[in-house]
Design a protein around this motif. Structure first.
Motif, PDB file in Angstrom:
ATOM      1  N   GLU A  98       0.825  -1.206   0.000  1.00  0.00           N
ATOM      2  CA  GLU A  98       0.000   0.000   0.000  1.00  0.00           C
ATOM      3  C   GLU A  98       0.863   1.262   0.000  1.00  0.00           C
ATOM      4  O   GLU A  98       1.700   1.457   0.883  1.00  0.00           O
ATOM      5  CB  GLU A  98      -0.926   0.002   1.214  1.00  0.00           C
ATOM      6  CG  GLU A  98      -1.872   1.184   1.251  1.00  0.00           C
ATOM      7  CD  GLU A  98      -2.839   1.121   2.425  1.00  0.00           C
ATOM      8  OE1 GLU A  98      -3.513   2.135   2.679  1.00  0.00           O
ATOM      9  OE2 GLU A  98      -2.906   0.066   3.078  1.00  0.00           O
ATOM     10  N   ASN A  99       0.624   2.126  -0.997  1.00  0.00           N
ATOM     11  CA  ASN A  99       1.336   3.408  -1.106  1.00  0.00           C
ATOM     12  C   ASN A  99       2.843   3.224  -0.980  1.00  0.00           C
ATOM     13  O   ASN A  99       3.536   4.075  -0.392  1.00  0.00           O
ATOM     14  CB  ASN A  99       0.840   4.393  -0.046  1.00  0.00           C
ATOM     15  CG  ASN A  99      -0.659   4.637  -0.130  1.00  0.00           C
ATOM     16  OD1 ASN A  99      -1.342   4.630   0.865  1.00  0.00           O
ATOM     17  ND2 ASN A  99      -1.183   4.831  -1.337  1.00  0.00           N
ATOM     18  N   ALA A 100       3.369   2.120  -1.519  1.00  0.00           N
ATOM     19  CA  ALA A 100       4.795   1.797  -1.388  1.00  0.00           C
ATOM     20  C   ALA A 100       5.515   2.014  -2.704  1.00  0.00           C
ATOM     21  O   ALA A 100       6.151   1.123  -3.258  1.00  0.00           O
ATOM     22  CB  ALA A 100       4.970   0.370  -0.894  1.00  0.00           C
ATOM     23  N   LEU A 101       5.391   3.246  -3.230  1.00  0.00           N
ATOM     24  CA  LEU A 101       5.988   3.610  -4.497  1.00  0.00           C
ATOM     25  C   LEU A 101       6.554   5.009  -4.336  1.00  0.00           C
ATOM     26  O   LEU A 101       5.832   5.931  -3.937  1.00  0.00           O
ATOM     27  CB  LEU A 101       4.919   3.582  -5.597  1.00  0.00           C
ATOM     28  CG  LEU A 101       5.349   3.665  -7.057  1.00  0.00           C
ATOM     29  CD1 LEU A 101       6.211   2.477  -7.429  1.00  0.00           C
ATOM     30  CD2 LEU A 101       4.110   3.731  -7.955  1.00  0.00           C
ATOM     31  N   ALA A 102       7.853   5.190  -4.605  1.00  0.00           N
ATOM     32  CA  ALA A 102       8.478   6.491  -4.360  1.00  0.00           C
ATOM     33  C   ALA A 102       9.629   6.724  -5.325  1.00  0.00           C
ATOM     34  O   ALA A 102      10.476   5.855  -5.529  1.00  0.00           O
ATOM     35  CB  ALA A 102       8.978   6.579  -2.920  1.00  0.00           C
ATOM     36  N   TRP A 103       9.658   7.940  -5.901  1.00  0.00           N
ATOM     37  CA  TRP A 103      10.782   8.357  -6.721  1.00  0.00           C
ATOM     38  C   TRP A 103      11.959   8.775  -5.846  1.00  0.00           C
ATOM     39  O   TRP A 103      11.782   9.269  -4.733  1.00  0.00           O
ATOM     40  CB  TRP A 103      10.394   9.551  -7.595  1.00  0.00           C
ATOM     41  CG  TRP A 103       9.492   9.223  -8.738  1.00  0.00           C
ATOM     42  CD1 TRP A 103       8.144   9.404  -8.794  1.00  0.00           C
ATOM     43  CD2 TRP A 103       9.866   8.681 -10.002  1.00  0.00           C
ATOM     44  NE1 TRP A 103       7.650   9.004 -10.006  1.00  0.00           N
ATOM     45  CE2 TRP A 103       8.688   8.558 -10.777  1.00  0.00           C
ATOM     46  CE3 TRP A 103      11.080   8.288 -10.557  1.00  0.00           C
ATOM     47  CZ2 TRP A 103       8.696   8.054 -12.070  1.00  0.00           C
ATOM     48  CZ3 TRP A 103      11.082   7.795 -11.853  1.00  0.00           C
ATOM     49  CH2 TRP A 103       9.907   7.674 -12.603  1.00  0.00           C
ATOM     50  N   GLU A 104      13.161   8.597  -6.362  1.00  0.00           N
ATOM     51  CA  GLU A 104      14.353   9.089  -5.690  1.00  0.00           C
ATOM     52  C   GLU A 104      14.437  10.599  -5.873  1.00  0.00           C
ATOM     53  O   GLU A 104      14.495  11.080  -7.008  1.00  0.00           O
ATOM     54  CB  GLU A 104      15.602   8.423  -6.287  1.00  0.00           C
ATOM     55  CG  GLU A 104      16.900   8.935  -5.714  1.00  0.00           C
ATOM     56  CD  GLU A 104      18.114   8.374  -6.440  1.00  0.00           C
ATOM     57  OE1 GLU A 104      19.235   8.552  -5.920  1.00  0.00           O
ATOM     58  OE2 GLU A 104      17.941   7.765  -7.512  1.00  0.00           O
ATOM     59  N   ALA A 116      10.081   0.595  -4.915  1.00  0.00           N
ATOM     60  CA  ALA A 116       8.786  -0.033  -4.642  1.00  0.00           C
ATOM     61  C   ALA A 116       8.994  -1.176  -3.660  1.00  0.00           C
ATOM     62  O   ALA A 116      10.062  -1.792  -3.623  1.00  0.00           O
ATOM     63  CB  ALA A 116       8.139  -0.541  -5.927  1.00  0.00           C
ATOM     64  N   ILE A 117       7.968  -1.457  -2.866  1.00  0.00           N
ATOM     65  CA  ILE A 117       7.979  -2.612  -1.969  1.00  0.00           C
ATOM     66  C   ILE A 117       6.808  -3.503  -2.356  1.00  0.00           C
ATOM     67  O   ILE A 117       5.675  -3.033  -2.513  1.00  0.00           O
ATOM     68  CB  ILE A 117       7.871  -2.200  -0.492  1.00  0.00           C
ATOM     69  CG1 ILE A 117       9.099  -1.374  -0.086  1.00  0.00           C
ATOM     70  CG2 ILE A 117       7.758  -3.431   0.409  1.00  0.00           C
ATOM     71  CD1 ILE A 117       9.056  -0.873   1.346  1.00  0.00           C
ATOM     72  N   SER A 118       7.093  -4.779  -2.539  1.00  0.00           N
ATOM     73  CA  SER A 118       6.060  -5.740  -2.920  1.00  0.00           C
ATOM     74  C   SER A 118       5.979  -6.843  -1.885  1.00  0.00           C
ATOM     75  O   SER A 118       6.864  -7.013  -1.045  1.00  0.00           O
ATOM     76  CB  SER A 118       6.377  -6.345  -4.295  1.00  0.00           C
ATOM     77  OG  SER A 118       7.575  -7.113  -4.224  1.00  0.00           O
ATOM     78  N   SER A 119       4.902  -7.608  -1.960  1.00  0.00           N
ATOM     79  CA  SER A 119       4.748  -8.782  -1.088  1.00  0.00           C
ATOM     80  C   SER A 119       4.215  -9.936  -1.916  1.00  0.00           C
ATOM     81  O   SER A 119       3.547  -9.739  -2.932  1.00  0.00           O
ATOM     82  CB  SER A 119       3.794  -8.484   0.072  1.00  0.00           C
ATOM     83  OG  SER A 119       2.485  -8.223  -0.406  1.00  0.00           O
ATOM     84  N   LEU A 161      12.096  -5.238  -1.423  1.00  0.00           N
ATOM     85  CA  LEU A 161      12.368  -3.917  -1.971  1.00  0.00           C
ATOM     86  C   LEU A 161      12.825  -4.081  -3.416  1.00  0.00           C
ATOM     87  O   LEU A 161      13.706  -4.884  -3.708  1.00  0.00           O
ATOM     88  CB  LEU A 161      13.451  -3.209  -1.160  1.00  0.00           C
ATOM     89  CG  LEU A 161      13.922  -1.868  -1.745  1.00  0.00           C
ATOM     90  CD1 LEU A 161      12.817  -0.829  -1.673  1.00  0.00           C
ATOM     91  CD2 LEU A 161      15.175  -1.375  -1.035  1.00  0.00           C
ATOM     92  N   ARG A 162      12.222  -3.293  -4.283  1.00  0.00           N
ATOM     93  CA  ARG A 162      12.583  -3.323  -5.705  1.00  0.00           C
ATOM     94  C   ARG A 162      13.083  -1.937  -6.104  1.00  0.00           C
ATOM     95  O   ARG A 162      12.416  -0.932  -5.838  1.00  0.00           O
ATOM     96  CB  ARG A 162      11.382  -3.733  -6.567  1.00  0.00           C
ATOM     97  CG  ARG A 162      10.859  -5.123  -6.209  1.00  0.00           C
ATOM     98  CD  ARG A 162       9.620  -5.492  -6.995  1.00  0.00           C
ATOM     99  NE  ARG A 162       9.127  -6.804  -6.592  1.00  0.00           N
ATOM    100  CZ  ARG A 162       9.507  -7.953  -7.118  1.00  0.00           C
ATOM    101  NH1 ARG A 162      10.413  -7.948  -8.093  1.00  0.00           N
ATOM    102  NH2 ARG A 162       9.017  -9.093  -6.690  1.00  0.00           N
ATOM    103  N   VAL A 163      14.269  -1.919  -6.712  1.00  0.00           N
ATOM    104  CA  VAL A 163      14.887  -0.667  -7.140  1.00  0.00           C
ATOM    105  C   VAL A 163      15.000  -0.693  -8.661  1.00  0.00           C
ATOM    106  O   VAL A 163      15.679  -1.555  -9.224  1.00  0.00           O
ATOM    107  CB  VAL A 163      16.273  -0.472  -6.497  1.00  0.00           C
ATOM    108  CG1 VAL A 163      16.859   0.882  -6.911  1.00  0.00           C
ATOM    109  CG2 VAL A 163      16.187  -0.572  -4.977  1.00  0.00           C
ATOM    110  N   PHE A 164      14.312   0.255  -9.307  1.00  0.00           N
ATOM    111  CA  PHE A 164      14.328   0.347 -10.769  1.00  0.00           C
ATOM    112  C   PHE A 164      15.250   1.503 -11.156  1.00  0.00           C
ATOM    113  O   PHE A 164      15.014   2.653 -10.780  1.00  0.00           O
ATOM    114  CB  PHE A 164      12.916   0.570 -11.301  1.00  0.00           C
ATOM    115  CG  PHE A 164      11.939  -0.474 -10.830  1.00  0.00           C
ATOM    116  CD1 PHE A 164      12.092  -1.800 -11.190  1.00  0.00           C
ATOM    117  CD2 PHE A 164      10.878  -0.144  -9.995  1.00  0.00           C
ATOM    118  CE1 PHE A 164      11.202  -2.772 -10.757  1.00  0.00           C
ATOM    119  CE2 PHE A 164       9.981  -1.097  -9.557  1.00  0.00           C
ATOM    120  CZ  PHE A 164      10.144  -2.420  -9.934  1.00  0.00           C
TER     121      PHE A 164
END
Length: 664
Positions: free
Chosen positions: A319-325, A333-336, A344-347
């Motif tokens: 939930e609301n786990a999406l953030a730009w650097e 992003a954080i997924s489950s 933790l996923r880093v694009f």
């Protein structure tokens, strides 16, 4: 939803933005030791990520996912970082307070009760205050009693913190007991937006009060999953799960500017400093994150998390786990997954289109024969004809790779190239597109198994039988090869207790021969091995040599020897049992074979036989019962018999006959 640091203009959202090119780098993931995650914040000052775990509290991570710190504060509903990155604020509804934390240490610096019946839910900051939405419920029955939602503020600038409640009208009350969501403009401290299922409202808070700038009302439009303002505050993005798109509205009048389509229910949104929009979805079977360049309605990139769990459906965005650097190019992003494991996923290059490069060609080929490989380069941002590609071939003769002539694509992204591999074995062709300011680089490989010639390889002595302990001499022959002239010769004695061992490894002589020898005590497989070279295939030939055993037979208890005719006999008294002792080399489970014949009616006929196990000295001892056979002649011999004497490590070997006579 989360704030970024740098400011942009309205044109960044409605027009095109060119970013500096950067080397392509790999996205990364890291498993997190948490039980829940929401409200992800990227702190550009410290290069940290903050988020709330509703079970354990507030967590701090490095950008690589390494754990830095945590503060036990269960039940956090929302989390924000102030513009100056000096404080974190968290709402704790069940404790009816807002908590301030030091982002450097996660130590609590202050707690602000907001009222016995007030449950603060969502937060933002602007105009020098903390703004929050809340649910009002009686303290004695907070779970079952219907709540009333409204807006409040917290002013911590004075000597005494001041809480103000009921700053909004009755339209903020929710039939679903869902408090409105709040967001602020990262680069404009005077503008915030508040949304629920009934309305979107933009406020000027420059003087610390809510002054409405624009408002739009809805008729049962659905709960907002997330909202975000562009850093300059000129545009508002809203997320409703059932819409399957993100709405972008101009904040001056809240007119709809465009929609950003997503697959699956939309759940999250964050806007970067340059206006790029990241949208998250509840995508079990669809992409989970979409990235839209500033001013466009077409995703330049989407990300599918895949399925790291065991149940059907992929990993989901928290939930609301999406953030730009802030000030950088990465997206976090954080997924489950279905097992409750969080990642933790880093694009690294989310703003760039990710082209696809496919190659087709033969899987096998003769050596020195021309082969053609075809390919297609596609991108969500169309590539022009003439896009350059680099090509390398890696094979046995060029393990570091050799560059081939480059190619360019046609208007459809197609290309092909022809090569004539001289080296046998696997030839791998790697085609690469370097990327540009708006597209990531991409590479693809195609492997071709190139046939190698079979060399002539020989080894003598196959099937030859040797005496125990004899020296067997071998000559290996290697015919024409390309570069490798080395032959290896191995001996592998039969039985499970001795391994294959190298006898000799050397370059063959001018005639192609290599000589070696080995003492043999067992049947032995001797192998000549050529490991191959770039044009000749590996080859192994085997010569099996067999080894007899030193079998001995000794008779005991006879009282004299004499000839009968020309044959020497051992004489036994009729009351004495002959005893035979057979000796063979000791080996596990080995038994000697003994056979006795009797001379009857003018010819030798079988009288009896047996297998006799060895004792610890390697002897097999057996007595012969001769009662009732006085006056008869016998002969006896012993043997090791391949396969029936308990093993097969030697060649069948018989002793000579020995003769005996039972006196009358």
């Amino acid at each position: 939803m989360r704030k970024t640091i740098a400011a942009v203009s309205a044109a960044a959202v409605l027009g095109s933005v060119v970013l500096a090119a950067s080397p392509a780098s790999a996205d990364s993931t890291r498993t997190l030791p948490i039980n829940a995650a929401d409200n992800l914040i990227a702190d550009g000052t410290r290069e940290r990520l903050f988020f709330s775990d509703r079970i354990n509290g507030v967590m701090a991570l490095g950008y690589d996912g390494s754990a830095i710190d945590k503060y036990a504060l269960p039940g956090v509903s929302d989390l924000i970082l102030t513009r100056d990155a000096a404080r974190l604020y968290a709402t704790v509804p069940e404790q009816r307070k807002i908590v301030a934390l030091d982002p450097e240490t996660l130590d609590v610096t202050a707690e602000y009760p907001v009222g016995d019946t007030i449950q603060p839910r969502r937060l933002t900051s602007g105009g020098g205050k903390i703004w929050f939405s809340y649910s009002e419920k009686p303290a004695e029955d907070p779970y079952w009693y219907p709540s009333k939602e409204n807006i409040g503020s917290l002013d911590v600038t004075g000597d005494t913190p001041a809480v103000a409640l009921a700053l909004g009208d009755e339209n903020w009350d929710s039939s679903d007991d869902a408090p409105p969501r709040l967001t602020s403009a990262a680069a404009d401290p005077t503008r915030i937006a508040i949304s629920n299922e009934e309305q979107d409202v933009v406020f000027d808070v420059s003087d610390g009060t809510l002054k409405q700038l624009a408002r739009i009302d809805f008729n049962d439009h659905g709960q907002k999953q997330d909202i975000a303002l562009t850093p300059d505050g000129e545009f508002l993005a809203t997320v409703v799960y059932s819409d399957q798109h993100i709405k972008i509205r101009r904040t001056s009048d809240l007119d709809l500017v465009r929609t950003l389509p997503t697959d699956g229910g939309s759940t999250s949104v964050d806007i970067a400093a340059d206006g790029a929009v990241a949208a998250g979805t509840m995508g079990w079977y669809d992409p989970d994150v979409f990235v839209f360049p500033a001013g466009t309605s077409t995703a330049v990139r989407d990300y599918e998390f895949g399925n790291s769990g065991k149940d059907s459906g992929g990993d989901l965005l928290a939930e609301n786990a999406l953030a730009w650097e802030p000030g950088g190019g990465r997206l976090f992003a954080i997924s489950s997954n279905s097992a409750g494991v969080y990642t933790l996923r880093v694009f690294d290059e989310p703003r760039k289109s990710q082209p696809t490069l496919t190659l087709t060609g033969p899987l096998s080929s003769a050596r020195a024969k021309a082969i053609t490989v075809s390919g297609t380069l596609k991108s969500s941002l169309a590539l022009p004809a003439g896009t350059p590609l680099t090509i390398t071939r890696t094979d046995a003769e060029s393990p570091a790779g050799v560059a081939l002539a480059g190619r360019t694509t046609d208007a459809s992204g197609n290309f092909s190239f022809t090569d004539t591999p001289q080296s046998g074995g696997r030839a791998t062709y790697r085609v690469s597109y370097a990327g540009d300011e708006t597209r990531s680089g991409v590479s693809a490989s195609h492997a071709v198994e190139v046939a190698r010639s079979t060399p002539s390889l020989g080894l003598n002595n196959n099937g030859r039988v040797y005496n125990y302990g004899a020296t067997a001499h071998f000559s290996a022959y290697l015919g024409v090869t390309y570069k490798n002239r080395v032959v290896e010769v191995y001996a592998d004695p039969w039985g499970g207790d001795q391994g294959r061992r190298l006898l000799k490894k050397a370059t063959v002589d001018g005639r192609g021969y290599l000589y070696t020898s080995v003492k043999v005590y067992r049947n032995t497989a001797v192998q000549a091995v050529f490991t191959g070279d770039s044009r000749m295939a590996p080859r192994t030939v085997t010569a099996t040599v067999y080894t007899k055993v030193p079998a001995g037979l000794k008779l005991a208890k006879y009282y004299r020897t004499a000839k009968i005719g020309k044959t020497t006999y051992r004489y036994y008294k009729k009351k004495t049992q002959p005893v035979f002792t057979v000796t063979l080399p000791k080996y596990p489970n080995r038994a000697a074979y003994v056979r006795v014949d009797v001379y009857y009616r003018g010819k030798w006929q079988g009288w009896g036989s047996a297998y006799v196990a060895q004792d610890r000295y390697g002897r097999s001892i057996i007595p012969m019962d001769t009662r009732g056979w006085a006056g008869y002649k016998f002969r006896v011999r012993a043997a090791y018999r391949y396969g029936t004497s308990g093993d097969n490590v030697n060649y069948t070997t018989y002793t000579p006959y020995q003769y005996l006579y039972i006196s009358k």
